[in-house]
Design an enzyme around this catalytic site. Structure first.
Site, mmCIF file in Angstrom:
data_model
loop_
_atom_site.group_PDB
_atom_site.id
_atom_site.type_symbol
_atom_site.label_atom_id
_atom_site.label_comp_id
_atom_site.label_asym_id
_atom_site.label_seq_id
_atom_site.Cartn_x
_atom_site.Cartn_y
_atom_site.Cartn_z
ATOM 1 N N LYS A 65 1.151 4.367 -2.734
ATOM 2 C CA LYS A 65 0.889 5.773 -2.381
ATOM 3 C C LYS A 65 2.139 6.628 -2.634
ATOM 4 O O LYS A 65 2.031 7.789 -2.998
ATOM 5 C CB LYS A 65 0.456 5.889 -0.912
ATOM 6 C CG LYS A 65 -0.929 5.307 -0.623
ATOM 7 C CD LYS A 65 -2.042 6.065 -1.314
ATOM 8 C CE LYS A 65 -3.426 5.694 -0.774
ATOM 9 N NZ LYS A 65 -4.522 6.257 -1.576
ATOM 10 N N TYR B 63 0.843 -1.200 0.000
ATOM 11 C CA TYR B 63 0.000 0.000 0.000
ATOM 12 C C TYR B 63 0.884 1.258 0.000
ATOM 13 O O TYR B 63 0.683 2.174 -0.797
ATOM 14 C CB TYR B 63 -0.904 -0.047 1.230
ATOM 15 C CG TYR B 63 -1.751 1.173 1.477
ATOM 16 C CD1 TYR B 63 -2.896 1.422 0.728
ATOM 17 C CD2 TYR B 63 -1.425 2.079 2.499
ATOM 18 C CE1 TYR B 63 -3.695 2.534 0.982
ATOM 19 C CE2 TYR B 63 -2.218 3.188 2.758
ATOM 20 C CZ TYR B 63 -3.355 3.414 1.998
ATOM 21 O OH TYR B 63 -4.130 4.518 2.246
#
Ligand SMILES: NC(=O)c1ccc[n+]([C@@H]2O[C@H](COP(=O)([O-])OP(=O)(O)OC[C@H]3O[C@@H](n4cnc5c(N)ncnc54)[C@H](OP(=O)(O)O)[C@@H]3O)[C@@H](O)[C@H]2O)c1
Length: 250
Positions: free
Chosen positions: A159, A155
């Site tokens: 990002k 994740y």
């Protein structure tokens, strides 16, 4: 009777069923903005759109959008009822870090839902806004993108890609009248982290986060940390040398 065009800008929210996106939609609707809400689950979205129309007498339209269906993105942009003044990427997927490590489709879903999906739709929206000569693009990144951690590096890396992409796009867009905003929240009490225990004083309610995000967009900030202290916390975390950081169980 002909309706007067609204003096307020129009806002497109992608991933509009996110808890924080819904709170933003309410804020914009209450302020008289025209809203285009785009999400995967059209039935739930239609109910929300009716509710916003009823409560705020707002001009709201529901659109179907899936960030991972890249082939549909050009048609999505071409068939927008209007090219919005502001477009906000709110979709994202935390995913299961352990599963992603062992099962590549989960890793790919995390990467696509947080990075490539955003690149695909933002590129297309940017080109149309640049052609027009104005517009604002905002996207919700995360403090997780500022330093990779063992607990969520699939994740976090997606990002991080988004943060770098937005920085470069902002640089290009500046020369074509388009403004790009990177929103960097810490914890927000949404569905995404419902299973996690987070420190209360560092965890914002969706409505507080939405308030800070809409304010950052209105003020045309470049990069906005959402929530007090996060800028400082991440400054400190980023200065920890790798030789020490790798030993911490973060
Ligand atoms: N909550 C936090 O602590 C936190 C912290 C930092 C950053 N963020 C970021 O904040 C943003 C908003 O998330 P949230 O906290 O409001 O969580 P949320 O309520 O779980 O919202 C995430 C939304 O993304 C949508 N989505 C996921 N994959 C999609 C796809 N392929 N196409 C279209 N929509 C898709 C989901 O759609 P469905 O409703 O259809 O599932 C959901 O509505 C995300 O970008 C997230 O990464 C959250």
């Amino acid at each position: 009777m002909q309706k007067h065009p609204s003096p307020y800008p129009s806002v497109l929210i992608l991933g509009a069923l996110s808890d924080v996106a819904l709170a933003m939609a309410e804020l914009y609707a209450s302020r008289g903005y025209r809203l285009l809400l785009a999400a995967r689950q059209s039935e739930r979205l239609e109910r929300i759109v009716s509710d916003l129309r009823l409560r705020f007498n707002a001009e709201v339209k529901a659109l179907e959008f899936d960030a991972r269906q890249y082939d549909s993105h050009q048609e999505f942009v071409d068939s927008l009822p209007e090219l919005p003044d502001v477009a906000i990427v709110a979709f994202g997927y935390l995913g299961d870090q352990e599963k992603a490590l062992h099962h590549f489709p989960e890793a790919l879903r995390i990467i696509e839902s947080n990075y490539t999906g955003a690149v695909s739709i933002l590129n297309r929206l940017y080109l149309r806004m640049a052609e027009r000569g104005h517009g604002t693009l905002a996207a919700i990144a995360s403090v997780a993108g500022l330093r990779g951690r063992m607990s969520n590096f699939h994740y976090g890396s997606a990002k991080a890609g988004l943060i770098a992409y937005l920085s470069g796009l902002r640089n290009l867009a500046y020369h074509h009248g388009v403004h790009v905003i990177t929103l960097i929240p810490g914890f927000m009490r949404t569905r995404m982290i419902a299973h996690m225990k987070t420190p209360g004083f560092l965890t914002l309610s969706p409505s507080k986060a939405a308030h800070l995000m809409t304010r950052a967009i209105q003020k045309r900030r470049n990069v906005a940390y959402i929530g007090p202290l996060w800028w400082l916390i991440m400054c400190i975390i980023r200065t920890i040398p790798e030789s020490i950081f790798k030993k911490l169980k973060l």
